[in-house]
Design a protein around this motif. Structure first.
Motif, PDB file in Angstrom:
ATOM      1  N   HIS A  20     -17.098   8.990 -23.130  1.00 13.58           N
ATOM      2  CA  HIS A  20     -18.475   9.784 -22.605  1.00 13.58           C
ATOM      3  C   HIS A  20     -17.745  11.043 -23.581  1.00 13.58           C
ATOM      4  O   HIS A  20     -18.624  12.067 -23.838  1.00 13.58           O
ATOM      5  CB  HIS A  20     -17.973  10.083 -21.180  1.00 13.58           C
ATOM      6  CG  HIS A  20     -18.994   8.906 -20.726  1.00 13.58           C
ATOM      7  ND1 HIS A  20     -20.050   9.097 -20.848  1.00 13.58           N
ATOM      8  CD2 HIS A  20     -18.743   7.703 -19.498  1.00 13.58           C
ATOM      9  CE1 HIS A  20     -20.710   8.187 -19.783  1.00 13.58           C
ATOM     10  NE2 HIS A  20     -19.442   7.508 -19.377  1.00 13.58           N
ATOM     11  N   MET A  23     -18.909  11.262 -26.860  1.00 13.59           N
ATOM     12  CA  MET A  23     -20.274  11.510 -27.349  1.00 13.59           C
ATOM     13  C   MET A  23     -20.261  13.086 -27.352  1.00 13.59           C
ATOM     14  O   MET A  23     -21.534  13.487 -27.083  1.00 13.59           O
ATOM     15  CB  MET A  23     -20.931  11.232 -26.263  1.00 13.59           C
ATOM     16  CG  MET A  23     -20.927   9.412 -26.655  1.00 13.59           C
ATOM     17  SD  MET A  23     -21.544   9.165 -27.629  1.00 13.59           S
ATOM     18  CE  MET A  23     -23.059   8.608 -27.751  1.00 13.59           C
ATOM     19  N   LYS A  27     -22.003  15.854 -30.222  1.00 17.93           N
ATOM     20  CA  LYS A  27     -22.557  15.749 -29.987  1.00 17.93           C
ATOM     21  C   LYS A  27     -24.452  15.963 -31.381  1.00 17.93           C
ATOM     22  O   LYS A  27     -25.158  15.590 -31.337  1.00 17.93           O
ATOM     23  CB  LYS A  27     -23.165  16.433 -28.872  1.00 17.93           C
ATOM     24  CG  LYS A  27     -23.216  17.888 -28.901  1.00 17.93           C
ATOM     25  CD  LYS A  27     -23.156  18.244 -26.972  1.00 17.93           C
ATOM     26  CE  LYS A  27     -22.553  19.600 -27.261  1.00 17.93           C
ATOM     27  NZ  LYS A  27     -22.799  20.419 -26.393  1.00 17.93           N
ATOM     28  N   VAL A  31     -25.118   7.747 -35.095  1.00 17.59           N
ATOM     29  CA  VAL A  31     -24.318   7.140 -35.835  1.00 17.59           C
ATOM     30  C   VAL A  31     -23.993   6.938 -37.098  1.00 17.59           C
ATOM     31  O   VAL A  31     -22.852   5.954 -36.886  1.00 17.59           O
ATOM     32  CB  VAL A  31     -23.824   6.141 -34.557  1.00 17.59           C
ATOM     33  CG1 VAL A  31     -23.831   6.678 -32.605  1.00 17.59           C
ATOM     34  CG2 VAL A  31     -26.057   5.632 -34.912  1.00 17.59           C
ATOM     35  N   ARG A  37     -18.352   8.723 -32.650  1.00 14.37           N
ATOM     36  CA  ARG A  37     -19.797   8.419 -32.588  1.00 14.37           C
ATOM     37  C   ARG A  37     -19.964   6.601 -32.324  1.00 14.37           C
ATOM     38  O   ARG A  37     -20.499   6.438 -31.371  1.00 14.37           O
ATOM     39  CB  ARG A  37     -20.568   9.481 -32.852  1.00 14.37           C
ATOM     40  CG  ARG A  37     -21.861   9.548 -32.029  1.00 14.37           C
ATOM     41  CD  ARG A  37     -22.620  10.023 -32.417  1.00 14.37           C
ATOM     42  NE  ARG A  37     -23.541  10.750 -31.216  1.00 14.37           N
ATOM     43  CZ  ARG A  37     -24.068  11.126 -30.592  1.00 14.37           C
ATOM     44  NH1 ARG A  37     -23.305  11.868 -29.333  1.00 14.37           N
ATOM     45  NH2 ARG A  37     -24.835  11.340 -29.136  1.00 14.37           N
ATOM     46  N   ARG A  38     -20.106   6.374 -33.248  1.00  8.11           N
ATOM     47  CA  ARG A  38     -20.079   4.866 -33.067  1.00  8.11           C
ATOM     48  C   ARG A  38     -19.486   4.003 -32.359  1.00  8.11           C
ATOM     49  O   ARG A  38     -19.943   3.227 -31.741  1.00  8.11           O
ATOM     50  CB  ARG A  38     -20.681   4.262 -34.806  1.00  8.11           C
ATOM     51  CG  ARG A  38     -21.391   3.312 -34.695  1.00  8.11           C
ATOM     52  CD  ARG A  38     -20.934   2.074 -36.576  1.00  8.11           C
ATOM     53  NE  ARG A  38     -21.187   3.375 -37.336  1.00  8.11           N
ATOM     54  CZ  ARG A  38     -20.869   3.663 -38.528  1.00  8.11           C
ATOM     55  NH1 ARG A  38     -20.007   2.663 -38.725  1.00  8.11           N
ATOM     56  NH2 ARG A  38     -21.549   4.486 -39.318  1.00  8.11           N
ATOM     57  N   ARG A  41     -20.486   4.753 -28.777  1.00  2.94           N
ATOM     58  CA  ARG A  41     -22.000   5.041 -28.383  1.00  2.94           C
ATOM     59  C   ARG A  41     -21.805   3.038 -27.886  1.00  2.94           C
ATOM     60  O   ARG A  41     -22.574   2.338 -26.721  1.00  2.94           O
ATOM     61  CB  ARG A  41     -23.203   4.676 -29.842  1.00  2.94           C
ATOM     62  CG  ARG A  41     -24.185   3.834 -28.995  1.00  2.94           C
ATOM     63  CD  ARG A  41     -25.419   4.147 -29.967  1.00  2.94           C
ATOM     64  NE  ARG A  41     -25.063   3.116 -31.306  1.00  2.94           N
ATOM     65  CZ  ARG A  41     -26.102   2.568 -32.411  1.00  2.94           C
ATOM     66  NH1 ARG A  41     -27.322   3.385 -31.785  1.00  2.94           N
ATOM     67  NH2 ARG A  41     -25.927   2.190 -33.045  1.00  2.94           N
ATOM     68  N   GLN A  42     -20.970   2.306 -28.639  1.00  2.26           N
ATOM     69  CA  GLN A  42     -20.717   1.073 -28.538  1.00  2.26           C
ATOM     70  C   GLN A  42     -20.162   0.606 -26.883  1.00  2.26           C
ATOM     71  O   GLN A  42     -20.295  -0.715 -26.390  1.00  2.26           O
ATOM     72  CB  GLN A  42     -20.250  -0.089 -28.975  1.00  2.26           C
ATOM     73  CG  GLN A  42     -20.268  -1.462 -30.094  1.00  2.26           C
ATOM     74  CD  GLN A  42     -21.433  -1.584 -29.780  1.00  2.26           C
ATOM     75  OE1 GLN A  42     -22.185  -1.552 -30.065  1.00  2.26           O
ATOM     76  NE2 GLN A  42     -21.518  -2.940 -28.667  1.00  2.26           N
ATOM     77  N   VAL A  45     -22.265   1.044 -24.461  1.00  2.00           N
ATOM     78  CA  VAL A  45     -23.359  -0.167 -23.973  1.00  2.00           C
ATOM     79  C   VAL A  45     -22.393  -1.167 -24.138  1.00  2.00           C
ATOM     80  O   VAL A  45     -23.110  -1.757 -22.760  1.00  2.00           O
ATOM     81  CB  VAL A  45     -24.475  -0.397 -25.280  1.00  2.00           C
ATOM     82  CG1 VAL A  45     -25.034  -1.754 -25.305  1.00  2.00           C
ATOM     83  CG2 VAL A  45     -24.881   1.156 -26.301  1.00  2.00           C
ATOM     84  N   MET A  50     -25.002   2.847 -21.090  1.00  2.00           N
ATOM     85  CA  MET A  50     -26.081   3.581 -22.392  1.00  2.00           C
ATOM     86  C   MET A  50     -27.228   1.959 -22.909  1.00  2.00           C
ATOM     87  O   MET A  50     -26.555   1.022 -22.960  1.00  2.00           O
ATOM     88  CB  MET A  50     -25.503   4.261 -23.644  1.00  2.00           C
ATOM     89  CG  MET A  50     -27.149   4.520 -24.958  1.00  2.00           C
ATOM     90  SD  MET A  50     -25.594   4.971 -26.226  1.00  2.00           S
ATOM     91  CE  MET A  50     -25.427   6.666 -25.106  1.00  2.00           C
ATOM     92  N   LEU A  52     -30.091   1.124 -25.384  1.00  2.00           N
ATOM     93  CA  LEU A  52     -30.437   1.701 -26.926  1.00  2.00           C
ATOM     94  C   LEU A  52     -31.820   1.100 -26.292  1.00  2.00           C
ATOM     95  O   LEU A  52     -32.225   0.185 -26.029  1.00  2.00           O
ATOM     96  CB  LEU A  52     -30.182   1.140 -27.448  1.00  2.00           C
ATOM     97  CG  LEU A  52     -28.253   1.217 -28.245  1.00  2.00           C
ATOM     98  CD1 LEU A  52     -27.664   0.102 -29.199  1.00  2.00           C
ATOM     99  CD2 LEU A  52     -28.383   2.581 -28.385  1.00  2.00           C
TER     100      LEU A  52
END
Length: 58
Positions: A20, A23, A27, A31, A37-38, A41-42, A45, A50, A52
């Motif tokens: 978090h 991100m 911002k 990704v 950030r990639r 995000r994973q 998810v 999150m 997608l």
């Protein structure tokens, strides 16, 4: 030592709070060009934090 500010270094495993934080820090990044950030995000998810959209690349 974990690098969370350099977009070119994959930070490895991140905790949910770190993901978090990343991100927010990254911002303005995408990704496609930011390994941090990639990774974040994973994590989000994988943890169900999150979802997608259909257009998002895996």
């Amino acid at each position: 030592m974990m690098y969370l500010f350099d977009c070119t270094i994959d930070p490895g495993n991140l905790s949910l709070p770190q993901a978090h934080q990343v991100m927010q820090i990254h911002k303005c990044c995408t990704v496609d060009n930011c390994l941090v950030r990639r990774r974040a995000r994973q994590v989000l998810v994988d943890k169900g934090q999150m979802v997608l959209g259909q257009r998002a690349a895996p």
